[in-house]
Enzyme design. Structure first.
Site, PDB file in Angstrom:
ATOM      1  N   SER A 196       0.810  -1.216   0.000  1.00  0.00           N
ATOM      2  CA  SER A 196       0.000   0.000   0.000  1.00  0.00           C
ATOM      3  C   SER A 196       0.849   1.275   0.000  1.00  0.00           C
ATOM      4  O   SER A 196       0.501   2.247  -0.673  1.00  0.00           O
ATOM      5  CB  SER A 196      -0.947   0.009   1.203  1.00  0.00           C
ATOM      6  N   HIS A 243       0.878   4.576   4.347  1.00  0.00           N
ATOM      7  CA  HIS A 243       0.226   5.288   3.241  1.00  0.00           C
ATOM      8  C   HIS A 243       0.733   6.720   3.144  1.00  0.00           C
ATOM      9  O   HIS A 243       1.065   7.205   2.058  1.00  0.00           O
ATOM     10  CB  HIS A 243      -1.294   5.306   3.438  1.00  0.00           C
TER      11      HIS A 243
END
Ligand SMILES: [Zn+2]
Ligand SMILES: [Zn+2]
Length: 296
Positions: A196, A243
């Site tokens: 991610s 992230h």
């Protein structure tokens, strides 16, 4: 920025002035879009140079060329996102390895996931720096790997041909490391898995670059959003820190790409990318210098 950007011819294919690109013809060094690229011995060349090159060949050379390089000429679009496919293949392969029962799958997972304390021999007695990157290869479940690879495919398809293979790979690797570094600074003791961080880096780059290429940003944002929401299902640990780290690195790297596009800036571009990598490594010393800040 915008008018500057539009006026700078280096930013656009010389045959298609409305198409943005980062890739240069290796012979005449002008900017060319994915459609205008033909793979050459080194890099890609533009249609004009391809014609010149064929003209300057002797009839015998041309005959040999026709005989041996036909498959290559047919697949002339170097627009194929090879690096994107390779990363997807490798990630899927590692995911399958982690499913092998009898302890083997678990040990693959345990060897590759990111856990910040293993960067500090003083803390754990172990130093396993490969985890900064390999954490992006392991996933927590089929939804996790599936959605990440779907997002990678959606973004890589438009971003890789535009940036060229090496720039795209550099962006992915630096963003993955950026995600791990952010976890180190913001959530020291949490073990994390997943691509991610790297994917958010690609997304950040798309925000900087993609305004000019008309990529499907809304669709990609939707897939990333679903991934985030599913991550909040109890039992799975969503790492917003990774992230954020990946996103910031992606924005920075894309900004470097857009500002160092000309041939004469190639050395500068490489230097700045090395500096980003060195800066990320330097951030790993923050917990050493200010232990209270991170471990509190
Ligand atoms: Zn050319
Ligand atoms: Zn073109």
């Amino acid at each position: 920025m915008s008018t500057d950007f539009q006026r700078n011819r280096d930013n656009f294919c010389y045959r298609h002035p409305d198409r943005q690109s980062f890739v240069l013809c290796q012979r005449c060094l002008r900017t060319i879009c994915p459609e205008c690229q033909t793979p050459a011995a080194v890099g890609v060349i533009c249609p004009e140079c391809l014609r010149d090159q064929q003209k300057s060949q002797s009839p015998a050379q041309r005959k040999a060329e026709r005989r041996w390089s036909r498959p290559r000429a047919v697949s002339a679009s170097s627009g194929q996102p090879i690096v994107t496919y390779a990363i997807i293949g490798l990630t899927a392969f590692v995911y399958l390895l982690t499913l092998i029962p009898g302890g083997f799958g678990d040990s693959v997972q345990q060897t590759l996931l990111y856990w910040a304390p293993l960067m500090y021999p003083d803390v754990t007695g172990r130093f396993e720096p490969w985890r900064l990157l390999t954490g992006a290869l392991v996933h927590a479940g089929i939804w996790h790997v599936g959605l990440n690879m779907l997002a990678l495919w959606m973004i890589g398809r438009s971003l890789e041909p535009l940036l060229g293979r090496w720039r795209f790979l550099t962006l992915y690797v630096l963003s993955a490391i950026g995600g791990s570094v952010a976890v180190t600074l913001l959530s020291f003791t949490t073990p994390v898995v997943g691509a991610s961080g790297a994917i958010f880096g690609l997304f950040g780059a798309l925000l900087v670059i993609g305004r000019h290429i008309g990529a499907n940003i809304a669709g990609i944002a939707l897939v990333l959003g679903i991934n985030l929401v599913i991550g909040f299902i109890p039992g799975f640990n969503v790492s917003w820190q990774a992230h954020v780290g990946g996103l910031l690195v992606g924005l920075l790297v894309a900004f470097i790409f857009t500002r160092t596009r000309a041939v004469r800036q190639r050395g500068l571009q490489i230097g700045l990318l090395v500096a980003v990598g060195a800066g990320l490594v330097a951030l790993l010393f923050v917990p050493v210098v200010f232990p209270g800040l991170v471990l509190a």
